[in-house]
Structure formats: C-alpha cells, structure tokens
Design a protein around this motif. Structure first.
Motif, PDB file in Angstrom:
ATOM      1  N   VAL A   1     -13.129  -3.339   2.794  1.00 55.01           N
ATOM      2  CA  VAL A   1     -12.471  -2.094   3.201  1.00 55.01           C
ATOM      3  C   VAL A   1     -12.471  -1.102   2.042  1.00 55.01           C
ATOM      4  O   VAL A   1     -12.310  -1.482   0.880  1.00 55.01           O
ATOM      5  CB  VAL A   1     -11.016  -2.364   3.658  1.00 55.01           C
TER       6      VAL A   1
ATOM      7  N   LEU B   1      -5.091  -2.078   9.685  1.00 52.43           N
ATOM      8  CA  LEU B   1      -4.558  -1.815   8.354  1.00 52.43           C
ATOM      9  C   LEU B   1      -3.217  -1.112   8.473  1.00 52.43           C
ATOM     10  O   LEU B   1      -3.020  -0.281   9.359  1.00 52.43           O
ATOM     11  CB  LEU B   1      -5.559  -0.954   7.571  1.00 52.43           C
TER      12      LEU B   1
ATOM     13  N   TYR C   1      -0.393   1.035   6.016  1.00 50.59           N
ATOM     14  CA  TYR C   1      -0.250   1.704   4.722  1.00 50.59           C
ATOM     15  C   TYR C   1       1.164   2.258   4.598  1.00 50.59           C
ATOM     16  O   TYR C   1       1.609   3.036   5.436  1.00 50.59           O
ATOM     17  CB  TYR C   1      -1.262   2.849   4.579  1.00 50.59           C
TER      18      TYR C   1
ATOM     19  N   LEU D   1      -0.594  -1.382   0.731  1.00 46.08           N
ATOM     20  CA  LEU D   1      -1.206  -1.556   2.047  1.00 46.08           C
ATOM     21  C   LEU D   1      -1.437  -3.026   2.336  1.00 46.08           C
ATOM     22  O   LEU D   1      -1.318  -3.874   1.441  1.00 46.08           O
ATOM     23  CB  LEU D   1      -2.519  -0.778   2.141  1.00 46.08           C
ATOM     24  N   GLN D   2      -1.768  -3.320   3.600  1.00 43.37           N
ATOM     25  CA  GLN D   2      -2.159  -4.676   3.967  1.00 43.37           C
ATOM     26  C   GLN D   2      -3.178  -4.643   5.088  1.00 43.37           C
ATOM     27  O   GLN D   2      -3.144  -3.760   5.959  1.00 43.37           O
ATOM     28  CB  GLN D   2      -0.945  -5.522   4.364  1.00 43.37           C
ATOM     29  N   LEU D   3      -4.096  -5.604   5.047  1.00 39.98           N
ATOM     30  CA  LEU D   3      -5.084  -5.769   6.106  1.00 39.98           C
ATOM     31  C   LEU D   3      -4.496  -6.659   7.185  1.00 39.98           C
ATOM     32  O   LEU D   3      -3.725  -7.576   6.902  1.00 39.98           O
ATOM     33  CB  LEU D   3      -6.364  -6.401   5.556  1.00 39.98           C
TER      34      LEU D   3
ATOM     35  N   THR E   1      -3.206 -11.962   6.883  1.00 39.13           N
ATOM     36  CA  THR E   1      -2.959 -10.646   6.298  1.00 39.13           C
ATOM     37  C   THR E   1      -3.295 -10.705   4.824  1.00 39.13           C
ATOM     38  O   THR E   1      -3.181 -11.757   4.184  1.00 39.13           O
ATOM     39  CB  THR E   1      -1.503 -10.188   6.509  1.00 39.13           C
TER      40      THR E   1
END
Length: 362
Positions: free
Chosen positions: A60, A266, A268, A302-304, A327
């Motif tokens: 990403v 995602l 944020y 942020l996190q996926l 995650t």
C-alpha cells in the motif's frame, strides 16, 4: 498531541484498477499494490525481510501530508510473501518519506493527473477535496465522499538544526539486491484508493445489509449473538457462558465497528486509536517503540483491514493468495521528525494480527 483534534476516522475503499496505460500514478496517489512511487529524491529499491532477507512486495502507498507543513509525505507498506514469514510483524516494513515541496518541484515536472473519480486523495490536513465530483457512491453501495475540515497535527520537526537528531538510515535494507532478485519481486495489481469519512457512511442501507450478513454468519459459527458478547459497564460480567471461541469480545467489537462499511481496506486516524481484531498483548504500549531517529513517542496513524487481502492479486495472473492478515497497525513518529535534504526514508513501527475468521471477508 491533543486527542480532541482527532474525532473522526477516514476510510479507504477500492476505487477501481489503476491502468498504467491510461493513468500515470505518482507519489501523490493513494493505491494498493503496483510499484512504489517514491518521492523524486529517494532510492527506488525495496527493503528486505528481517527474517529471511528476501526483497519485500509493495502492498500500500498512502499520501498523507500534515497541516501547515512544507513537506510532501508518504507512507509505504511492504510485506514478505514467503510462507514461513507470512503474518509476522518482523516481515513487514513501513517507510515514511518526506520531501520539501520546493525540492520536488525542482527535480520533477508535474505528473499527468488522473480523472477526479480516481484522483489522488490526501488522507489528512492539507486535503480539501475528499472525494468524487461525479455520482455519489459510484460502484460502492452509495458510499458518499464529501469535503471535510482540515485537522491539526503536530508540527514537522526539523532536524537539520538539531545535532541530537541523527540522519535516518535504512541503507542496509537496500543493499546487495541483484538484478535477478529485483525481477523476481512479486508485484500486486494496482488499485486506486478513494477516501470517505466514516461518519458519512452511517445509514447506508447497502453497507448495513452486507454487514448484517457477516454478523449473522459470525453468530452462527460462534453460537452466540454478538450483542450478548458486549461487556457490561455496570455489572462487570465476564460472559463466560456466551464467550466466543476466540477467548474475548475483541473480534465481535471489530466486526461491529466495520459493519457500516465491510469493504473498507484501510482506516486512517492519526492520533486516534486502532481497532484490534484479536486481543492485543497486555504490554502493547511498551511494544510500540519510540522513534529510532529522534527518540520521541509514536502515535497511531493507520491500519490495513481484512478486505484488502482479496485485492492482493499478482500482476502475472496468479490467483494464489500469498499474503493474509487480520489487520496491520501502523504507528509513526508523533513529531514526524525529518532532516531537510535527506534521501533516506524513515522506518516506522507496525504490528500485525492474523484474522481468526479470514473466510468471512473473501
């Protein structure tokens, strides 16, 4: 950094495949996969896996400048696709790169812009336009993207005048890559990421219908209603009788949080709090190390999300899923410390959790 300034979360959603024959992406583009678009003054070689030393695949790219900062700012996430490394935090790398706007303009002409509906979208602060100009929710169940107010962030910390702050150096990760290895690095099909404020998704019927299907499937598998798993703030009951197989209520809370938009890839919210898919370690605060370059604290950025996994398809046509996770949580330097003129990216901290019910998101 005051938590009061971070009262909303931005959601990233797939906005169609990025066709390189039609559109030229740049460091201003938010995208999944493809090759990383480095700022013009940066090295273009990928980092290596700490565990097996293999070159990492680009997962990403996020363009996320801070308010009132003279810097362009990017986050790039990379992961090792080897089976023995999959799902391990040490096999992921997140790199933060910055470049003065004047420096970027001096070495590179502006890239040809993508159409508004697939345009690059900043995640915070300097971004004025948060979404499409065409029909609302085109192709995404009515997820409307709207303009939002800029948020205040910690100021960029200039390090060139502070001898106590060292120059970022991750050169070891870039060394000794042969041409053969570079050719063998897997590349995922690129997709644009569009941005929507989470609060704007409330009441979207299509999303909620999808969410209810996921929740019902979860309840069927777990043998308990999600509502029964919520912890009571009055009685302090432990819910041992209706306890999920995962051992706590964290997963059900995760599902309820993403239910307004299950296809989100995602989240944020710089300075906010992540949502964990399983119970995090009790010493999580200690695991998030201080910034290696200025010694300051790190903050969540942020996190996926699990829905991203199905988008990670090889450009060579392979359909095999090579990367799975629940995650990936990213923490960055609170001050976003930087040395003007640097050409080396700063490595930040990420924490990976596996997904106890990955099949629900496929």
């Amino acid at each position: 950094m005051s938590s009061a300034a971070h009262n909303f979360t931005l959601i990233g959603i797939c906005d169609g495949e990025l066709d390189s024959k039609r559109y030229q992406s740049s460091y201003l583009t938010n995208k999944v996969g493809g090759s990383p678009d480095w700022l013009p003054v940066f090295s273009r070689q990928p980092p290596r896996c700490r565990r097996c030393s293999a070159p990492l695949a680009h997962v990403v790219q996020v363009y996320c400048p801070l308010e009132a900062s003279p810097y362009h700012r990017n986050l790039h996430l990379f992961a090792c696709l080897r089976a023995e490394c999959c799902g391990r935090s040490e096999s992921w790398v997140v790199l933060r790169s910055q470049c003065l706007e004047a420096e970027a303009a001096a070495v590179q002409a502006p890239s040809r812009a993508a159409p508004p509906q697939e345009a690059t979208t900043a995640w915070c602060d300097n971004a004025d336009d948060w979404g499409v100009e065409g029909e609302a929710g085109d192709g995404w169940g009515g997820c409307v993207e709207k303009k939002t107010k800029a948020r205040k962030e910690a100021p960029v910390l200039e390090t060139e005048d502070n001898p106590q702050l060292c120059e970022p150096d991750i050169s070891k990760s870039f060394q000794d890559l042969s041409l053969a290895e570079l050719k063998d690095i897997p590349v995922f099909r690129p997709f644009f990421i569009s941005v929507v404020e989470e609060s704007d998704l409330c009441g979207e019927e299509v999303d909620l219908e999808h969410a209810q299907e996921l929740l019902k499937e979860y309840e069927r598998k777990e043998g308990a209603a999600v509502g029964q798993l919520e912890e009571s703030s009055v009685s302090g009951e432990k819910y041992e009788k209706s306890r999920a197989r995962h051992g706590d209520v964290t997963f059900s809370r995760f599902m309820k949080t993403i239910s307004v938009c299950p296809q989100q890839i995602l989240r944020y919210c710089r300075g906010g709090k992540p949502i964990f898919i399983s119970k995090p370690p009790s010493n999580m605060a200690q695991l998030v190390s201080v910034c290696n370059y200025c010694g300051g604290s790190r903050t969540f950025e942020l996190q996926l999300m699990p829905a991203l996994v199905s988008l990670l398809q090889r450009k060579d046509g392979s359909t095999e899923v090579e990367l799975e996770f629940g995650t990936v949580v990213v923490y960055t330097c609170t001050n976003s410390c930087w040395t003007s003129g640097s050409n080396s990216a700063v490595e930040e901290f990420c924490f990976v959790q596996s997904d106890p019910d990955q099949q629900l998101f496929k």
